[in-house]
Design a protein around this motif. Structure first.
Motif, PDB file in Angstrom:
ATOM      1  N   ILE A   1      26.678  -7.673   3.413  1.00 25.61           N
ATOM      2  CA  ILE A   1      25.574  -6.726   3.631  1.00 25.61           C
ATOM      3  C   ILE A   1      24.265  -7.410   3.247  1.00 25.61           C
ATOM      4  CG2 ILE A   1      24.642  -4.452   3.106  1.00 25.61           C
ATOM      5  CD1 ILE A   1      27.426  -3.570   2.281  1.00 25.61           C
ATOM      6  N   SER A   2      23.311  -7.416   4.159  1.00 26.90           N
ATOM      7  CA  SER A   2      21.996  -8.040   3.921  1.00 26.90           C
ATOM      8  C   SER A   2      20.900  -7.011   4.140  1.00 26.90           C
ATOM      9  CB  SER A   2      21.783  -9.227   4.860  1.00 26.90           C
ATOM     10  OG  SER A   2      22.804 -10.195   4.692  1.00 26.90           O
ATOM     11  N   TYR A   3      19.885  -7.068   3.279  1.00 22.99           N
ATOM     12  CA  TYR A   3      18.780  -6.113   3.341  1.00 22.99           C
ATOM     13  C   TYR A   3      17.474  -6.824   3.663  1.00 22.99           C
ATOM     14  CZ  TYR A   3      22.069  -3.368   0.487  1.00 22.99           C
ATOM     15  OH  TYR A   3      23.176  -2.720  -0.003  1.00 22.99           O
ATOM     16  N   ASP A   4      16.664  -6.199   4.492  1.00 24.11           N
ATOM     17  CA  ASP A   4      15.294  -6.662   4.675  1.00 24.11           C
ATOM     18  C   ASP A   4      14.477  -6.387   3.425  1.00 24.11           C
ATOM     19  OD1 ASP A   4      14.754  -8.009   6.990  1.00 24.11           O
ATOM     20  OD2 ASP A   4      14.395  -6.230   8.200  1.00 24.11           O
ATOM     21  N   ARG A   5      14.713  -5.204   2.853  1.00 22.22           N
ATOM     22  CA  ARG A   5      13.959  -4.797   1.669  1.00 22.22           C
ATOM     23  C   ARG A   5      14.822  -3.876   0.816  1.00 22.22           C
ATOM     24  NH1 ARG A   5       8.202  -1.378   1.603  1.00 22.22           N
ATOM     25  NH2 ARG A   5       7.942  -1.359  -0.660  1.00 22.22           N
ATOM     26  N   ILE A   6      14.745  -4.052  -0.485  1.00 25.97           N
ATOM     27  CA  ILE A   6      15.505  -3.200  -1.395  1.00 25.97           C
ATOM     28  C   ILE A   6      14.600  -2.103  -1.941  1.00 25.97           C
ATOM     29  CG2 ILE A   6      17.156  -4.950  -2.095  1.00 25.97           C
ATOM     30  CD1 ILE A   6      15.372  -5.441  -4.565  1.00 25.97           C
ATOM     31  N   ILE A   7      15.217  -1.122  -2.578  1.00 25.24           N
ATOM     32  CA  ILE A   7      14.439  -0.098  -3.270  1.00 25.24           C
ATOM     33  C   ILE A   7      14.004  -0.721  -4.586  1.00 25.24           C
ATOM     34  CG2 ILE A   7      14.449   2.243  -4.213  1.00 25.24           C
ATOM     35  CD1 ILE A   7      16.750   2.876  -2.317  1.00 25.24           C
ATOM     36  N   GLU A   8      12.798  -1.258  -4.595  1.00 26.98           N
ATOM     37  CA  GLU A   8      12.383  -2.166  -5.660  1.00 26.98           C
ATOM     38  C   GLU A   8      12.387  -1.528  -7.040  1.00 26.98           C
ATOM     39  OE1 GLU A   8       8.906  -0.093  -3.899  1.00 26.98           O
ATOM     40  OE2 GLU A   8      10.546  -1.266  -3.107  1.00 26.98           O
ATOM     41  N   GLY A   9      12.125  -0.235  -7.122  1.00 30.63           N
ATOM     42  CA  GLY A   9      12.077   0.425  -8.432  1.00 30.63           C
ATOM     43  C   GLY A   9      13.396   0.327  -9.159  1.00 30.63           C
ATOM     44  N   ASN A  10      14.481   0.600  -8.458  1.00 30.12           N
ATOM     45  CA  ASN A  10      15.808   0.548  -9.077  1.00 30.12           C
ATOM     46  C   ASN A  10      16.161  -0.867  -9.514  1.00 30.12           C
ATOM     47  OD1 ASN A  10      15.911   3.203  -8.427  1.00 30.12           O
ATOM     48  ND2 ASN A  10      17.496   3.032  -6.867  1.00 30.12           N
ATOM     49  N   TYR A  11      15.939  -1.846  -8.642  1.00 30.37           N
ATOM     50  CA  TYR A  11      16.313  -3.231  -8.957  1.00 30.37           C
ATOM     51  C   TYR A  11      15.506  -3.764 -10.129  1.00 30.37           C
ATOM     52  CZ  TYR A  11      17.022  -8.229  -8.540  1.00 30.37           C
ATOM     53  OH  TYR A  11      17.310  -9.545  -8.822  1.00 30.37           O
ATOM     54  N   ASN A  12      14.188  -3.581 -10.087  1.00 29.87           N
ATOM     55  CA  ASN A  12      13.350  -4.120 -11.150  1.00 29.87           C
ATOM     56  C   ASN A  12      13.629  -3.457 -12.489  1.00 29.87           C
ATOM     57  OD1 ASN A  12      11.928  -6.145  -9.813  1.00 29.87           O
ATOM     58  ND2 ASN A  12      10.473  -4.694  -8.946  1.00 29.87           N
TER      59      ASN A  12
ATOM     60  N   TYR B   1      11.557   0.191   5.148  1.00 28.64           N
ATOM     61  CA  TYR B   1      12.492  -0.682   4.467  1.00 28.64           C
ATOM     62  C   TYR B   1      13.160  -1.671   5.414  1.00 28.64           C
ATOM     63  CZ  TYR B   1      11.972   1.878   0.128  1.00 28.64           C
ATOM     64  OH  TYR B   1      11.458   2.419  -1.014  1.00 28.64           O
ATOM     65  N   GLY B   2      12.643  -1.778   6.619  1.00 31.46           N
ATOM     66  CA  GLY B   2      13.174  -2.757   7.555  1.00 31.46           C
ATOM     67  C   GLY B   2      14.586  -2.436   7.989  1.00 31.46           C
ATOM     68  N   CYS B   3      15.401  -3.474   8.086  1.00 33.00           N
ATOM     69  CA  CYS B   3      16.767  -3.330   8.605  1.00 33.00           C
ATOM     70  C   CYS B   3      17.797  -3.676   7.534  1.00 33.00           C
ATOM     71  CB  CYS B   3      16.981  -4.248   9.809  1.00 33.00           C
ATOM     72  SG  CYS B   3      15.872  -3.936  11.199  1.00 33.00           S
ATOM     73  N   VAL B   4      18.986  -3.131   7.754  1.00 29.31           N
ATOM     74  CA  VAL B   4      20.157  -3.512   6.957  1.00 29.31           C
ATOM     75  C   VAL B   4      21.176  -4.083   7.926  1.00 29.31           C
ATOM     76  CG1 VAL B   4      22.041  -2.719   5.482  1.00 29.31           C
ATOM     77  CG2 VAL B   4      19.745  -1.729   5.229  1.00 29.31           C
ATOM     78  N   ARG B   5      21.698  -5.258   7.600  1.00 31.75           N
ATOM     79  CA  ARG B   5      22.668  -5.908   8.474  1.00 31.75           C
ATOM     80  C   ARG B   5      24.032  -5.901   7.786  1.00 31.75           C
ATOM     81  NH1 ARG B   5      22.591 -10.309  12.297  1.00 31.75           N
ATOM     82  NH2 ARG B   5      24.768 -10.956  12.541  1.00 31.75           N
ATOM     83  N   VAL B   6      25.047  -5.381   8.459  1.00 29.82           N
ATOM     84  CA  VAL B   6      26.413  -5.336   7.940  1.00 29.82           C
ATOM     85  C   VAL B   6      27.293  -6.200   8.835  1.00 29.82           C
ATOM     86  CG1 VAL B   6      28.380  -3.883   7.319  1.00 29.82           C
ATOM     87  CG2 VAL B   6      26.047  -3.001   7.068  1.00 29.82           C
ATOM     88  N   ASP B   7      27.964  -7.186   8.227  1.00 27.74           N
ATOM     89  CA  ASP B   7      28.826  -8.105   8.967  1.00 27.74           C
ATOM     90  C   ASP B   7      30.264  -7.997   8.456  1.00 27.74           C
ATOM     91  OD1 ASP B   7      27.048 -10.046  10.726  1.00 27.74           O
ATOM     92  OD2 ASP B   7      25.969  -9.724   8.849  1.00 27.74           O
TER      93      ASP B   7
END
Length: 496
Positions: free
Chosen positions: A33-44, A72-78
């Motif tokens: 799973i790849s993200y263009d952008r994460i929910i920055e508040g949670n990660y930081n 938040y751009g795209c999420v890619r699931v492979d």
């Protein structure tokens, strides 16, 4: 990069059910799973060591509302090729799985220059049921995560963040960033990794910069005809850019380890060189280089997987060296070396389990390749790529060197939680005061990994006091000289 597998418990349940014949077979599908952008508040918040807040219906609703207002751009699931767990277990049995050497057994002799022997462990080639089961589950978890990582698409934000942090940290013209983005994209495709975007490079870079938002600073030149892009120096911005950049970590990790290992060997040569020494002093023995790389990969085993459990490190690093030779970054030395000119002896002291018995008996690599000598290309273009590879690993090495400095302050036993918290505060303070060259070295997951690695290496040991488990220095590292050797070992791989 945290490779301690939180889902190993679930895998063990499935393995036990299959071994007990409760189910005929299971198909395992690694998913990337790849993200263009994460929910920055949670990660930081997590990387700044803040405790997780209890979820509430109102909090979830507010979070969803905030997400809907942002791009938040795209999420890619492979999804990768499914594989049979039954066949996997049969293969493990047929390979006569052996107990792995511990990190302490592998690296301690190299770091402190002392012989480490555990004859009972080294002579035991057969595993009983329970150790075999644990080893199989650990290998299965590594296999799944490595395969999922390999299949994960590289997003545009990953490339831009990596370029800004490790090639253009002081800023770069937008036109140059677009050029480097295109070259990086082609390099990733040539390594058989997939991209999670398409389109004109300039448009894709602009899209990535818009998603990165406050993590980057954009300023105009005097003529207002060009823009300068630079990473923001705030701690949250560096942490977030580091997250995106880590999306490229597995693409270059083998090459980066070779680059850092060659740096370590060259530093070692410089420290022992004398005036008037011949030109062979700048040559690198391929055999020694691979051994040094194997040691570093073991040291970083909590950060990244370099190879599948069924692969040998020799194969992986031999391929990486071959690739760097094809790029022109490494050059095969053509000089004929007399025995007196050889920089290193034929037999090396490093006690590393890096090549299998089967490979020694029937190997595709000739002796002339194993013993050949290499040198780093002096050209500016090759030096730039060589330095880029080293910089990818430098924040990790800075975290570990900081942890090696901090271990001097462990004067009395303390709980692992307290020790981890104090270490994190120490590294974060270095970042906030600008002492750390790479602020992203203070992320909370890196701090936890350094503690885990030092425990496995035998630097720290656990001591139980009733129901409380405390950390203290092991007897090996009570002498300050050995703690200094640990720090020098880590710094040897780094540009710091």
């Amino acid at each position: 990069m945290d490779l301690k597998y939180s889902r190993a418990g679930m895998l063990s349940i499935v393995v036990d059910a299959l071994c007990a014949n409760s189910i005929p077979d299971v198909l395992i599908v690694p998913v990337g799973i790849s993200y263009d952008r994460i929910i920055e508040g949670n990660y930081n918040s997590e990387q700044l060591g803040k405790p997780k807040k209890n979820e509430s219906l109102w909090g979830i609703a507010c979070g969803v509302f905030r997400m809907l207002r942002k791009n938040y751009g795209c999420v890619r699931v492979d999804f990768t090729q499914p594989f049979s767990l039954k066949e996997y277990l049969d293969t493990q049995r047929s390979r006569h799985l052996q107990a792995s050497l511990t990190l302490e057994q592998i690296l301690l002799p190299t770091i402190v220059a002392a012989q480490y022997e555990d004859e009972d462990h080294l002579n035991s080639r057969d595993l009983s049921d329970e150790p075999w089961r644990r080893q199989v589950i650990a290998n299965l978890a590594k296999h799944v995560l490595f395969t999922a990582s390999k299949s994960s698409a590289i997003m545009s934000t990953h490339i831009v963040a990596c370029l800004l942090l490790y090639r253009h940290r002081q800023g770069v013209l937008l036109s140059k960033l677009v050029e480097d983005f295109f070259n990086m994209k082609e390099e990733i495709l040539s390594r058989d990794f997939d991209l999670g975007f398409s389109g004109n490079s300039e448009d894709v870079v602009m899209h990535a910069l818009s998603l990165l938002g406050n993590c980057v600073n954009v300023t105009s030149t005097n003529r207002n005809t060009e823009f300068i892009i630079a990473p923001s120096n705030t701690v949250p911005a560096l942490f977030e850019l580091n997250f995106y950049s880590n999306g490229l970590f597995h693409v270059f990790i083998a090459d980066a380890i070779i680059a850092c290992s060659s740096l370590s060997l060259l530093k070692e040569q410089s420290a022992t060189s004398v005036s008037g020494q011949n030109s062979s002093s700048r040559l690198l023995s391929q055999e020694r280089l691979i051994r040094r790389a194997a040691g570093l990969s073991h040291f970083l085993s909590n950060e990244v997987a370099v190879a599948l459990p069924c692969q040998t490190l020799y194969q992986v690093f031999h391929d990486a060296i071959t690739r760097l030779i094809e790029y022109g970054v490494l050059i095969v030395a053509e000089e004929e070396l007399s025995p007196s000119d050889e920089p290193w002896p034929k037999k090396f002291p490093e006690a590393l389990a890096w090549r299998s018995d089967e490979e020694d008996e029937d190997s595709d690599f000739g002796d002339e390749q194993r013993d050949r000598y290499l040198k780093v290309s002096p050209s500016a273009e090759h030096q730039e790529f060589y330095t880029f590879l080293q910089r990818i690993l430098t924040p990790v090495m800075e975290a570990y060197s900081g942890a090696a400095i901090f271990v001097h302050s462990l004067s009395s036993p303390m709980s692992e939680r307290e020790y981890t918290h104090k270490l994190f505060k120490y590294l974060l303070t270095r970042t906030e005061r600008g002492v750390a060259a790479y602020g992203e070295s203070a992320t909370h997951y890196l701090v936890k990994n350094t503690v885990r690695t030092f425990k496995e290496l035998g630097v720290l040991k656990e001591r139980r006091e009733g129901v409380v488990c405390r950390l203290e220095l092991s007897s090996t590292f009570l002498p300050q000289a050995n703690r200094n050797k640990l720090l020098q070992y880590i710094l040897g791989f780094s540009l710091l």
